[in-house]
Write an enzyme that holds these catalytic residues in place. Structure first.
Site, PDB file in Angstrom:
ATOM      1  N   PRO A  52       0.980  -1.192  -0.010  1.00  0.00           N
ATOM      2  CA  PRO A  52       0.166   0.028  -0.110  1.00  0.00           C
ATOM      3  C   PRO A  52       0.845   1.097   0.100  1.00  0.00           C
ATOM      4  O   PRO A  52       1.842   1.232   0.633  1.00  0.00           O
ATOM      5  CB  PRO A  52      -0.791  -0.254   1.159  1.00  0.00           C
ATOM      6  N   GLU A  53       0.381   2.374  -0.667  1.00  0.00           N
ATOM      7  CA  GLU A  53       1.065   3.591  -0.613  1.00  0.00           C
ATOM      8  C   GLU A  53       0.028   4.432   0.213  1.00  0.00           C
ATOM      9  O   GLU A  53      -0.897   3.918   0.791  1.00  0.00           O
ATOM     10  CB  GLU A  53       1.130   4.082  -2.066  1.00  0.00           C
ATOM     11  N   ARG A 105       4.381 -12.133   2.118  1.00  0.00           N
ATOM     12  CA  ARG A 105       5.761 -11.867   2.030  1.00  0.00           C
ATOM     13  C   ARG A 105       6.584 -11.800   3.148  1.00  0.00           C
ATOM     14  O   ARG A 105       7.788 -11.630   3.230  1.00  0.00           O
ATOM     15  CB  ARG A 105       6.272 -11.048   0.861  1.00  0.00           C
ATOM     16  N   ARG A 126      19.035  18.099  -7.030  1.00  0.00           N
ATOM     17  CA  ARG A 126      19.339  16.650  -7.251  1.00  0.00           C
ATOM     18  C   ARG A 126      19.580  16.051  -8.710  1.00  0.00           C
ATOM     19  O   ARG A 126      18.670  16.546  -9.594  1.00  0.00           O
ATOM     20  CB  ARG A 126      18.370  15.576  -6.656  1.00  0.00           C
TER      21      ARG A 126
END
Length: 277
Positions: A2-3, A112, A155
């Site tokens: 999930p985000e 997992r 960056r």
DNA sequence: CTAAGTACCTGTCCGC
DNA sequence: TGCGGACAGGTACTTA
């Protein structure tokens, strides 16, 4: 898995269901899911306590207890937290079972087993660098166009990689990163510092819109994600690029392409997202 | 500091 | 049909 939108959906439901209930017992089926303190220490901190609030920061879920301790969950790829009013787990991959005072059950399941579970006394959040050093999150007051412009300007990394860096922005994951870049019309491989102020503004708006849409649709379910009721989200029906390799762009009809960026599968429309500079 | 590679796990899907 | 390898909503650690 999930985000931020998925975790927010879980949070809302659990906050509704768990608030005011007391944890009577905890069955630890897979001790190594508990990263801090020891499983015994964790039980001691949780059992007998009532849940006051369920909060969220980025992709972390934070259950605040009536003694000030917090139970912290990071679901990583396949973790899930499902509330079972009948007290019966339906998860063949259940790892932790929280028995509540009304006979209901909170099940932490994880296929997992990559998820991470912690219990923190007040003032101990610094132990979790991922939490304490997280950047501002979409839809929050700290996340502004100026902040994004500043973050981007330093960056050289691909913009997709920057969006996934939780220390820069908290809560964006692989799906919503691809969707945000599509909506902003920016190629995922563009160097972060190459973005103009206009593009940054577009990306800022796109991120907030994509995250808000994900929440409105109850999250995105491909395989594992389920909400606190064990149900699926709907946002997968509205994705523009993610998991659509070879399918036609909903804007221009060009086939969606898939590449690897920073080790992550990355989907984009070669026509709508301008070329690398 | 940034960046890349690897590790952590299990299940599923794709190509041969 | 069967097998091996790649890949999966993520992050942390090590090495360069």
């Amino acid at each position: 898995m999930p985000e931020m939108p998925e975790v927010e959906i879980i949070r809302r439901y659990l906050d509704q269901q768990l608030t005011g209930h007391r944890i009577m017992n905890l069955e630890i089926l897979l001790p190594r899911q508990i990263k801090w303190p020891t499983p015994e220490g964790y039980r001691a901190m949780a059992i007998g306590r009532a849940v006051e609030h369920v909060k969220r920061r980025g992709k972390y879920l934070l259950m605040e207890l009536d003694n000030g301790n917090e139970l912290v969950f990071h679901l990583r790829m396949t973790g899930r937290l499902v509330y079972e009013p009948e007290g019966q787990s339906h998860d063949s991959y259940a790892r932790l079972l929280f028995q509540l005072d009304d006979g209901s059950l909170l099940v932490y399941g994880d296929t997992r087993t990559l998820g991470a579970v912690y219990a923190l006394p007040p003032g101990e959040r610094w132990r979790l660098h991922g939490l304490s050093e997280m950047g501002p999150e979409p839809l929050s007051a700290d996340f502004t166009p100026d902040y994004l412009l500043e973050a981007v300007s330093k960056r050289r990394t691909p913009i997709k990689t920057l969006l996934l860096n939780q220390n820069v922005i908290g809560g964006i994951g692989n799906i919503y990163a691809d969707e945000s870049l599509f909506l902003a019309g920016i190629h995922p491989l563009r160097s972060a510092m190459s973005l103009s102020a206009t593009e940054c503004q577009r990306l800022f708006t796109a991120i907030n819109r994509v995250i808000a849409a994900g929440i409105e649709d109850g999250g995105t379910t491909f395989r594992d994600y389920q909400n606190g009721e064990g149900k699926q989200g709907h946002h997968q029906d509205h994705l523009m690029v993610y998991n659509r390799k070879g399918e036609l762009c909903r804007n221009c009809g060009t086939p969606i392409e898939k590449i690897t960026v920073g080790g992550r599968g990355t989907h984009f429309c070669p026509h709508c997202q301008e070329a690398v500079q």
